[in-house]
Design a protein around this motif. Structure first.
Motif, mmCIF file in Angstrom:
data_model
loop_
_atom_site.group_PDB
_atom_site.id
_atom_site.type_symbol
_atom_site.label_atom_id
_atom_site.label_comp_id
_atom_site.label_asym_id
_atom_site.label_seq_id
_atom_site.Cartn_x
_atom_site.Cartn_y
_atom_site.Cartn_z
ATOM 1 N N THR A 159 0.822 -1.209 0.000
ATOM 2 C CA THR A 159 0.000 0.000 0.000
ATOM 3 C C THR A 159 0.854 1.256 0.000
ATOM 4 O O THR A 159 1.990 1.265 0.491
ATOM 5 N N ASP A 161 -0.978 4.092 0.914
ATOM 6 C CA ASP A 161 -1.879 4.930 1.707
ATOM 7 C C ASP A 161 -1.101 5.540 2.868
ATOM 8 O O ASP A 161 -0.539 4.814 3.694
ATOM 9 N N LEU A 164 -2.183 4.200 6.432
ATOM 10 C CA LEU A 164 -1.691 2.874 6.786
ATOM 11 C C LEU A 164 -0.186 2.891 7.045
ATOM 12 O O LEU A 164 0.307 2.261 7.986
ATOM 13 N N ALA A 243 -1.964 12.705 5.199
ATOM 14 C CA ALA A 243 -3.235 12.245 5.752
ATOM 15 C C ALA A 243 -3.951 13.411 6.411
ATOM 16 O O ALA A 243 -3.350 14.185 7.162
#
Length: 298
Positions: A159, A161, A164, A243
């Motif tokens: 990932t 992301d 994460l 994020a």
């Protein structure tokens, strides 16, 4: 005919008679209450004086008008508050998920470091190297390496992301600290506990699971809660990777308005979230100290 009345037992006399404290005891209790009231009054007065002095120092500073406009603007605070709260939900989820992962991974590392016998030396060495490395590596650098470095590798199935990856970096760092807390708890259990468990027919694994670990975890609850409080604050660092948490939500407004009030709002929201956990930690610590002082089980 003479009727003899039965004399009541001495215990019945004691129960029937109302207890009357001595004058010395009454005076002592009155003195204690007077001292408590005096201490409370002095504490309140000194707090009020300190607050007034600090207020006067701040508001009379030469740069206070500009500081008030830049950091304490009510309009920007009202604009930032709902967006910061929306981003805070990400911080709360990170705290819950990473906290659980940290406890599990930290326990496994601590158990690996306390395994006995030469056959487990490689496992003990790797566990010690892990804790030494991640306790020495600054969390910010760890976050940058994981959040920015892993996507650069372009690995298939991995990932990119930032949430994460940021949670992974937090777990790696805090599991090293929690592992040392668990290890200290395990080593604080007296060897006689293991010996007693073995004498009852338990093997080493059963003695560790049913005798040593329960005692170790109970003894280390306060420092574990302190680590979770620190983890809750550091979840705001996942904003490094982009994020949108509470800190990033404030940063977006600051970048558009060049007013830093949203940072104050985000900071106060984190403080409001942290204070209950801190007070709960203090309560658990005081409770365990009282039970230990009374000779009870920790």
């Amino acid at each position: 005919m003479t009727v003899h009345k039965e004399e009541p037992a001495s215990g019945e006399h004691a129960e029937a008679d109302d207890y009357v404290p001595s004058r010395r005891r009454v005076d002592r209790e009155r003195h204690k209450r007077a001292r408590a009231r005096r201490a409370t009054a002095i504490g309140a007065l000194s707090t009020l004086v300190t607050a007034v002095v600090l207020y006067l120092v701040v508001v009379n500073a030469p740069g206070w008008p500009r500081t008030k406009e830049t950091f304490f603007d009510g309009g920007y605070a009202r604009e930032a508050f709902p967006k910061v709260l929306e981003g805070l939900w990400l911080n709360v989820r990170l705290l819950l998920i990473c906290g659980a992962a940290v406890l599990v991974l930290g326990m496994l590392i601590a158990v690996a470091r306390t395994l006995r016998g030469p056959v487990f030396f490689p496992l003990r060495f790797l566990a010690a190297a892990y804790t030494d490395f991640f306790r020495g590596l600054p969390l910010v650098i760890n976050l940058m390496i994981v959040v920015l470095g892993v996507p650069a590798l372009r690995l298939q199935g991995v990932t990119v992301d930032p949430v994460l990856l940021g949670g992974t970096a937090l777990t790696l760092t805090y599991s090293a600290y929690v592992a040392e807390v668990f290890r200290a708890g395990i080593e604080s259990v007296h060897p006689s506990q293991r010996a007693a468990a073995r004498s009852l027919g338990l093997n080493n694994r059963q003695a560790l699971r049913y005798v040593v670990l329960p005692q170790a975890v109970r003894r280390q609850v306060p420092p574990l809660l302190n680590d979770l409080v620190s983890l809750q604050k550091d979840t705001g660092l996942v904003s490094i990777g982009g994020a949108v948490d509470a800190v990033r939500a404030a940063d977006i407004i600051v970048g558009r308005s060049l007013n830093y009030t949203p940072y104050i709002v985000a900071g106060l929201v984190f403080v409001a979230l942290t204070i209950p956990m801190t007070r709960f930690t203090d309560w658990v610590t005081a409770r365990m100290d009282r039970r230990q002082a009374q000779g009870g089980a920790v």
